[in-house]
Scaffold this active site. Structure first.
Site, PDB file in Angstrom:
ATOM      1  N   THR A 207       0.831  -1.204   0.000  1.00 31.34           N
ATOM      2  CA  THR A 207       0.000   0.000   0.000  1.00 31.34           C
ATOM      3  C   THR A 207       0.867   1.257   0.000  1.00 31.34           C
ATOM      4  O   THR A 207       1.955   1.244   0.564  1.00 31.34           O
ATOM      5  CB  THR A 207      -0.850  -0.014   1.289  1.00 31.34           C
ATOM      6  N   VAL A 236     -13.297  -4.475   2.097  1.00 34.21           N
ATOM      7  CA  VAL A 236     -12.721  -3.138   2.132  1.00 34.21           C
ATOM      8  C   VAL A 236     -11.811  -3.062   3.352  1.00 34.21           C
ATOM      9  O   VAL A 236     -12.210  -3.453   4.452  1.00 34.21           O
ATOM     10  CB  VAL A 236     -13.816  -2.054   2.209  1.00 34.21           C
ATOM     11  N   THR A 258      -0.387   1.641   6.869  1.00 36.87           N
ATOM     12  CA  THR A 258      -0.256   0.456   6.019  1.00 36.87           C
ATOM     13  C   THR A 258      -0.110  -0.766   6.911  1.00 36.87           C
ATOM     14  O   THR A 258       0.547  -0.705   7.940  1.00 36.87           O
ATOM     15  CB  THR A 258       0.954   0.560   5.072  1.00 36.87           C
ATOM     16  N   GLY A 259      -0.746  -1.842   6.500  1.00 36.93           N
ATOM     17  CA  GLY A 259      -0.667  -3.050   7.317  1.00 36.93           C
ATOM     18  C   GLY A 259      -1.956  -3.832   7.194  1.00 36.93           C
ATOM     19  O   GLY A 259      -2.744  -3.610   6.261  1.00 36.93           O
TER      20      GLY A 259
HETATM   21  N1  ASP Z   1      -3.941  -1.719   4.776  1.00 40.96           N
HETATM   22  C1  ASP Z   1      -4.165  -2.337   3.503  1.00 40.96           C
HETATM   23  C2  ASP Z   1      -5.466  -3.114   3.555  1.00 40.96           C
HETATM   24  O1  ASP Z   1      -5.703  -3.781   4.531  1.00 40.96           O
HETATM   25  C3  ASP Z   1      -3.077  -3.249   3.083  1.00 40.96           C
HETATM   26  C4  ASP Z   1      -1.677  -2.725   3.231  1.00 40.96           C
HETATM   27  O2  ASP Z   1      -1.454  -1.693   3.845  1.00 40.96           O
HETATM   28  O3  ASP Z   1      -0.760  -3.343   2.717  1.00 40.96           O
HETATM   29  O4  ASP Z   1      -6.194  -3.080   2.617  1.00 40.96           O
END
Ligand code: ASP
Length: 341
Positions: A207, A236, A258-259
């Site tokens: 992300t 989502v 992000t995560g």
């Molecule tokens: N936070 C994002 C999601 O859960 C994924 C990511 O940050 O890599 O959609």
């Protein structure tokens, strides 16, 4: 007397630290996850560095000329969306059904207006669609076909869904599916309760996001993602949810996360960092570290965030092996990091 003097000195040092003054600053991330130096080739590392650098430079040009934090975060995120290395825009990961469903959001700390799109499949730059929702509609979030249609009506660039097909991401989906079916065979319990395998592995992350402080003292944040590999139809994550994946308030900070999205939503991550500063009277660093290094892992989640406060203090905490991240301020020199150091 000596004790009083020392206490005052400490308070002064803390105040100076909290008041670090930058004219302007832009911070970007390209996702957090199991990013290990031992698994990275020099060539690939160079590509990531170059990608983050171009995003920082795009935002820097705007901020340096006195442009808004909002313009800067949108410009930086667009550069990352157009780069297939990152899980956003062009390089979005695949859903369980082999589609690309993209989420994005943006927030302006000055007006605290916000916009988001979820599950779009044809918008080349979802972050710009999020901004249009904020500025050209009376809504905050639009999803699915309606959001795609709105973006087209707004004259944004529309692409065929195949634009988001990249070999690497498709292979990552096949790999996770294969691992999951193997696990299902081995673990009947999962099958019996009908639970859906939704693990957190490196290939799911990437992300992108940006936060900025402009010369006028305004903050903004933007986040964009393809979500998590193998996500279920209609899932989502936190990225388009204002308060979870993105938040900005000139009085406190701008945050992009992000995560593992499910955990960030449950912790209302970005807004909680802001609230801790506002109501708990603690610094951005204290608030962000409490959330990412303690509360997030305590709940079982992982990831990181980038944030900036109204003085230009920045933080980039994460509890994974690495996080693609970097910043640039008035000195004009991009600082980029990938691993823990
Ligand atoms: N936070 C994002 C999601 O859960 C994924 C990511 O940050 O890599 O959609």
């Amino acid at each position: 007397m000596k004790y009083l003097f020392l206490t005052m000195l400490c308070l002064l040092a803390a105040a100076v630290q909290a008041q670090q003054k930058r004219d302007f600053v832009l911070v970007v991330h390209g996702g957090a996850g199991t990013i290990l130096k031992s698994k990275m080739t020099t060539e690939r590392e160079k590509q990531y560095n170059a990608g983050l650098k171009s995003a920082l430079e795009a935002g820097y040009t705007i901020l340096e000329q006195g442009g808004s934090a909002l313009d800067a975060v949108e410009a930086a995120v667009k550069v990352l969306e157009d780069n297939a290395l990152f899980n956003a825009g062009r390089g979005a990961v695949f859903t369980n059904e082999g589609r690309n469903e993209l989420d994005a959001s943006v927030m302006d700390g000055k007006s605290r207006s916000a916009g988001a799109v979820a599950g779009v499949t044809t918008v080349k730059n979802p972050v710009s669609a999020a901004r249009r929702v904020m500025e050209k509609s009376s809504h905050v979030m639009m999803s699915g076909a309606g959001a795609d249609r709105f973006a087209a009506e707004q004259g944004l660039e529309i692409v065929d869904p195949s634009y988001f097909f990249t070999e690497d991401r498709y292979r990552a989906l096949q790999k996770i599916k294969a691992e999951d079916s193997l696990k299902t065979e081995l673990d009947h319990a999962d099958k019996k309760d009908g639970s859906f395998h939704f693990k957190n592995t490196d290939s799911k992350f990437g992300t992108v996001g940006a936060v900025a402080l402009d010369k006028n003292g305004s903050l903004a944040a933007a986040t964009s993602t393809g979500g998590m590999t193998n996500k279920r139809y209609g899932r989502v994550g936190d990225s388009p949810i204002i308060g979870a994946g993105t938040y900005a308030d000139n009085a406190t900070c701008a945050v992009s996360c992000t995560g593992w999205g499910e955990y960030f939503i449950r912790l209302v991550m970005a807004k909680t960092v802001s609230d801790m500063m506002e109501f708990g009277k603690i610094t951005l660093k204290e608030a962000a570290e409490e959330m990412i290094l303690r509360r997030l892992p305590a709940l079982g989640g992982d990831g990181g965030l980038i944030a900036v406060d109204s003085h230009g203090n920045i933080v980039m905490p994460f509890n994974t092996e690495g996080m693609y991240r970097g910043y640039i301020d008035e000195k004009g020199k991009p600082e980029i990091k990938i691993y823990k150091d």
